[in-house]
Design a protein around this motif. Structure first.
Motif, short mmCIF file in Angstrom:
data_model
loop_
_atom_site.label_atom_id
_atom_site.label_comp_id
_atom_site.label_asym_id
_atom_site.label_seq_id
_atom_site.Cartn_x
_atom_site.Cartn_y
_atom_site.Cartn_z
N HIS A 12 -12.41 -3.13 2.71
CA HIS A 12 -10.69 -3.05 2.47
C HIS A 12 -9.84 -3.49 3.44
O HIS A 12 -8.88 -4.22 3.37
N ASN A 50 0.83 -1.75 0.01
CA ASN A 50 0.13 0.42 -0.25
C ASN A 50 1.06 1.58 0.15
O ASN A 50 0.25 2.15 -0.55
N GLU A 53 -15.79 0.01 2.83
CA GLU A 53 -14.95 0.36 3.63
C GLU A 53 -14.41 -1.28 4.43
O GLU A 53 -13.53 -1.17 4.72
#
Length: 256
Positions: free
Chosen positions: A136, A20, A133
């Motif tokens: 994720h 990330n 969300e």
């Protein structure tokens, strides 16, 4: 137990960063240095990290390809080098097999994450941002789990086994492992040149080889020569481009 938990925690954090953040903390040099700092032997960590950085320099994920997991290979190899007390040479031989074995688990984890990808697409289409969300965070959990289930058992159960195995290995075999560990950086550079496949860079490779082998240059010396050549090359390339643009502008002005 404490060592295994600390190393596993660092591995999970670096795995998340590698996927990330892309700030470079998951690269072998930095990751091995961090492990050395955690385990109280920064010198060995840096030594292992420098060599593994050369080995894994040409390995990267292109498209859908999943490369060997250099992070897990680096962390386990560095941990064994420090805890076993046998030095970085032995640990270097573990990096590639561990990285390749972790590759299979990495592929399995990415396959599981496809579920969250499709769920996230559906949630986005529905405007359900809370579910989006959660998707994720679900993918993040899978990434952490696949790292933890490799690193923790290897460190917790494997150190004593590795120490016993090293004690049983004859001196000739240990010497062979040291020699093989020494040639692994050449394998890394070979993989890098294969990926680049830029013919005009090959002479620079042989220049560096000649300086190190016949000229007695250290790595720092070769690096200084390489940087100087790169700067000169870049200067003349830009000068050539500027001259070409100026000539084109002059031709256009004369034609008018």
């Amino acid at each position: 137990m404490i060592t295994a938990l600390l190393v596993s925690l660092v591995a999970c954090v670096l795995a998340v960063e590698g996927m990330n953040g892309q700030f470079g903390f998951s690269r072998p040099l930095i990751a091995a240095t961090i492990i050395g700092l955690v385990l109280g032997d920064v010198t060995t960590g840096v030594t292992v990290g420098v060599t593994l950085q050369l080995i894994f320099m040409g390995i990267s994920g292109v498209g859908a390809a999943v490369p060997p997991n250099q992070l897990i290979g680096t962390i386990i190899a560095t941990t064994f080098a420090i805890v076993s007390g046998e030095g970085p040479e032995i640990a270097l031989t573990l990096a590639i097999p561990v990285a390749v074995a972790a590759q299979a688990v990495d592929i399995f984890g990415r396959t599981i994450n496809t579920f969250f990808i499709h769920a996230a697409d559906k949630a986005a289409a529905e405007g359900n941002y809370k579910k989006l969300e959660l998707c994720h965070f679900g993918g993040l959990l899978v990434m952490i789990c696949k790292t933890f289930i490799i690193v923790f058992p290897a460190v917790y159960f494997g150190i004593d086994a590795v120490q016993g195995l090293i004690a049983m290995i004859p001196a000739q075999v240990l010497r062979g492992l040291e020699v093989s560990g020494g040639i692994l950086p050449a394998v890394g550079f070979g993989m890098l040149l294969t990926m680049l496949d830029i013919k005009h860079l090959i002479p620079f490779f042989f220049i560096g080889f000649a300086l190190a082998t016949f000229g007695g240059f250290s790595i720092v010396g070769v690096t200084m020569v390489a940087v100087s050549i790169a700067l000169i090359y870049d200067h003349f390339q830009k000068k050539s481009e500027n001259d070409t643009e100026s000539k084109d502008d002059l031709d256009a002005l004369m034609s008018e």
